[in-house]
Each structure stands twice: as structure tokens, then as C-alpha cells.
Design an enzyme around this catalytic site. Structure first.
Site, mmCIF file in Angstrom:
data_model
loop_
_atom_site.group_PDB
_atom_site.id
_atom_site.type_symbol
_atom_site.label_atom_id
_atom_site.label_comp_id
_atom_site.label_asym_id
_atom_site.label_seq_id
_atom_site.Cartn_x
_atom_site.Cartn_y
_atom_site.Cartn_z
ATOM 1 N N GLY A 294 -30.319 59.515 73.362
ATOM 2 C CA GLY A 294 -30.792 60.516 74.322
ATOM 3 C C GLY A 294 -29.688 60.753 75.325
ATOM 4 O O GLY A 294 -28.535 60.959 74.937
ATOM 5 N N GLU A 295 -30.025 60.682 76.593
ATOM 6 C CA GLU A 295 -29.011 60.848 77.643
ATOM 7 C C GLU A 295 -29.097 59.616 78.549
ATOM 8 O O GLU A 295 -30.073 59.463 79.299
ATOM 9 C CB GLU A 295 -29.248 62.139 78.419
ATOM 10 C CG GLU A 295 -28.039 62.634 79.157
ATOM 11 C CD GLU A 295 -26.786 62.743 78.278
ATOM 12 O OE1 GLU A 295 -26.835 63.385 77.216
ATOM 13 O OE2 GLU A 295 -25.771 62.124 78.659
ATOM 14 N N SER A 296 -28.096 58.754 78.492
ATOM 15 C CA SER A 296 -28.178 57.488 79.242
ATOM 16 C C SER A 296 -28.316 57.743 80.743
ATOM 17 O O SER A 296 -29.022 57.000 81.439
ATOM 18 C CB SER A 296 -26.940 56.638 78.954
ATOM 19 O OG SER A 296 -25.747 57.387 79.192
ATOM 20 N N CYS B 4 -26.879 54.572 70.226
ATOM 21 C CA CYS B 4 -26.148 55.641 70.935
ATOM 22 C C CYS B 4 -26.282 55.489 72.449
ATOM 23 O O CYS B 4 -25.630 54.634 73.029
ATOM 24 C CB CYS B 4 -26.609 57.004 70.423
ATOM 25 S SG CYS B 4 -25.407 58.290 70.701
ATOM 26 N N GLU C 287 -32.183 56.343 62.746
ATOM 27 C CA GLU C 287 -33.536 56.919 62.752
ATOM 28 C C GLU C 287 -33.559 58.360 62.258
ATOM 29 O O GLU C 287 -34.614 58.907 61.958
ATOM 30 C CB GLU C 287 -34.163 56.824 64.143
ATOM 31 C CG GLU C 287 -33.660 57.807 65.181
ATOM 32 C CD GLU C 287 -32.320 57.443 65.780
ATOM 33 O OE1 GLU C 287 -31.683 56.469 65.317
ATOM 34 O OE2 GLU C 287 -31.900 58.151 66.729
ATOM 35 N N HIS D 58 -27.107 57.112 64.643
ATOM 36 C CA HIS D 58 -28.567 57.267 64.663
ATOM 37 C C HIS D 58 -29.211 57.001 63.302
ATOM 38 O O HIS D 58 -29.507 57.947 62.553
ATOM 39 C CB HIS D 58 -28.924 58.699 65.078
ATOM 40 C CG HIS D 58 -28.610 59.035 66.486
ATOM 41 N ND1 HIS D 58 -29.529 58.918 67.513
ATOM 42 C CD2 HIS D 58 -27.483 59.492 67.051
ATOM 43 C CE1 HIS D 58 -28.981 59.292 68.648
ATOM 44 N NE2 HIS D 58 -27.740 59.631 68.397
ATOM 45 N N ILE E 193 -24.093 61.822 67.080
ATOM 46 C CA ILE E 193 -24.432 62.987 67.921
ATOM 47 C C ILE E 193 -23.978 62.725 69.358
ATOM 48 O O ILE E 193 -24.502 61.868 70.051
ATOM 49 C CB ILE E 193 -25.952 63.253 67.907
ATOM 50 C CG1 ILE E 193 -26.444 63.468 66.475
ATOM 51 C CG2 ILE E 193 -26.302 64.461 68.785
ATOM 52 C CD1 ILE E 193 -27.960 63.564 66.373
HETATM 53 N N1 LIG Z 1 -27.051 60.808 70.977
HETATM 54 C C1 LIG Z 1 -26.925 60.173 72.169
HETATM 55 O O1 LIG Z 1 -27.677 59.229 72.467
HETATM 56 C C2 LIG Z 1 -25.895 60.725 73.105
HETATM 57 C C3 LIG Z 1 -25.511 59.790 74.219
HETATM 58 C C4 LIG Z 1 -25.096 60.560 75.458
HETATM 59 N N2 LIG Z 1 -23.913 61.394 75.170
HETATM 60 C C5 LIG Z 1 -24.801 59.632 76.647
HETATM 61 O O2 LIG Z 1 -23.640 59.564 77.032
HETATM 62 O O3 LIG Z 1 -25.710 59.001 77.167
#
Ligand SMILES: NC(=O)CC[C@H](N)C(=O)O
Length: 228
Positions: free
Chosen positions: A62-64, A94, A205, A203, A157
Site C-alpha cells: 500500500g502506502e507506508s 512491499c 498475493e 506481491h 509495484i
Molecule cells: N506496492 C507498495 O506497497 C508500494 C510501497 C510504497 N511505494 C511505499 O513507499 O510505501
């Protein structure tokens, strides 16, 4: 005797539902492989769910930076405490890898859960358009046995990179070989495990392959009997 294991996916942001579906598929695959196991799957949204009844936790992609916004009111401290219990097993994919890394190369290293002696760098392959898929080389024998071969599909991704493995107690489970990605000069670790915490830059999943989720379930089940 049936082994019962309770696992959760941190469901505050990102690709958590895909992990839930992959865990359900992995449980069915393990049963077809004659494992006498029952898996209870939870979506983890509150700190109090990180308790002794939970055996395994996935921190999804996701987005950390967005996930960190939810780490107030003791949630981060509970995540740190729970993931360090030796009778628990945690897997970060990720963004989850980023949150579980002890060191970050640039970027905001505040509010890290930590736990794995690696240095990661966010968005290391570039932007969304640089996302890619590649065959990966499995190095771990248990993963090879579960997968039935020594390769799996890696879906990357806006992925981080493991810039360095910073301790001898970190085991490299999987490589992105130099031959399979044009930007790579050397084989690159893309999944590692340090005691009870596993992280991957890609990923599983999203790949349809359940070997990583089967491995996670089996690790969480085995560790139930460990001393915390
Ligand atoms: N697919 C992902 O979880 C991307 C990670 C996201 N770019 C981050 O820096 O948190």
C-alpha cells in the site's frame, strides 16, 4: 490432531483483501496436501486485536506513509511489541517491508515498526510506470518444497529495494536474478527472514501462487509452541 492457527492482515490501508483471499486459497491447498490445519483469518484494524490469540500477522502493500498515520494511540508500540514475540510470525510485503526495516535509505524513518536488520529504499525502481513482473529464484528449501520448484512469480509495484542485508542472522529466501531485470547488475535479495519476521519487496498475493501464504501459515503454526 488438527492444528488451529489464527492469522491476521493489517487492514488499515492497501492491498489487504488480496492477502485474505490468498490465505483462504492457501489453507485449501494445505488441506489438499494433507495438512491437518484450520486457519482463522482476521482483518486487523485495532491495537487490541494484536493479542496472544493471534499467531501470525501480514502487513500488506500500500502506502507506508499513509499506514503510519494510523500508528497513534499506542498502535505502533503494540505492533513493535507483538512482532518481537518469538512465538508469533510476521510477514511484510512491499510497504510492509518498508515498515519492518530497521534502516531506510532516505525518506522518513519516523514511526517504523522495525525488526529486520536490512536497509531499504522506497520506490527504488521508479514510479508506477516502472512496475514490473519477473520470475524469481527461490533459495529456501522449505519454500522450494512447498512451491514444487525453485521459482515463483514476482510482481513489483512501486517497489522498494533491499539496499543491504545488515546482519548475518538475516536469511535470504529469494533472489531477483541479474539476468531477469535490465537494471540489475547482480542477483538481488527480494525476500528475507530474520527469526520470526519475513519481508518481501514484491506481491505474492497478486500472483495467484499460494506458496508464500502456505509458508506463512506453516511458520505461524509451528511458532505457536515457541517460548514468547
Ligand atoms: N506496492 C507498495 O506497497 C508500494 C510501497 C510504497 N511505494 C511505499 O513507499 O510505501
Amino acid at each position: 490432531m488438527t492444528t488451529k492457527v489464527k492469522v491476521g492482515v493489517l487492514a488499515i490501508q492497501g492491498a489487504f483483501i488480496e492477502h485474505v483471499h490468498s490465505l483462504q486459497k492457501a489453507e485449501n491447498t494445505l488441506k489438499l496436501k494433507k495438512h491437518d490445519i484450520e486457519v482463522q483469518i482476521m482483518e486487523i484494524r485495532t491495537s487490541d486485536q494484536l493479542n496472544d490469540n493471534l499467531n501470525g500477522l501480514i502487513i500488506p502493500g500500500g502506502e507506508s506513509t499513509v499506514m503510519k498515520r494510523h500508528f497513534e494511540n499506542g498502535f505502533l508500540e503494540n505492533l513493535k511489541d507483538w512482532t518481537r514475540l518469538k512465538n508469533k510470525f510476521t510477514w511484510g510485503t512491499c510497504a510492509g517491508l518498508i515498515l519492518l526495516s530497521n534502516q531506510m535509505d532516505g525518506g522518513n524513518s519516523e514511526l517504523q515498526i522495525g525488526g529486520v536488520d536490512i536497509t531499504c529504499s522506497r520506490n527504488a525502481y521508479g514510479r508506477q510506470i516502472n512496475s514490473f513482473e519477473s520470475p524469481l529464484h527461490l533459495l529456501d528449501s522449505q519454500l522450494q518444497n512447498i512451491a514444487g520448484n525453485n521459482t515463483c512469480l514476482g510482481i513489483f509495484i512501486r517497489a522498494p529495494k533491499i539496499k543491504s542485508v545488515d546482519s548475518q542472522s538475516v536469511n535470504v529466501l529469494c533472489h531477483l536474478s541479474a539476468a531477469s531485470h535490465e537494471n540489475n547488475a547482480v542477483d538481488e535479495p527480494v525476500a528475507v527472514c530474520q527469526e520470526n519476521i519475513m519481508v518481501s519487496t514484491f506481491h505474492p498475493e497478486l500472483s495467484g501462487d499460494t506458496c508464500w501464504h502456505e509458508y506463512f501459515i506453516l511458520q505461524a503454526a509451528v511458532r505457536k509452541s515457541f517460548q514468547a
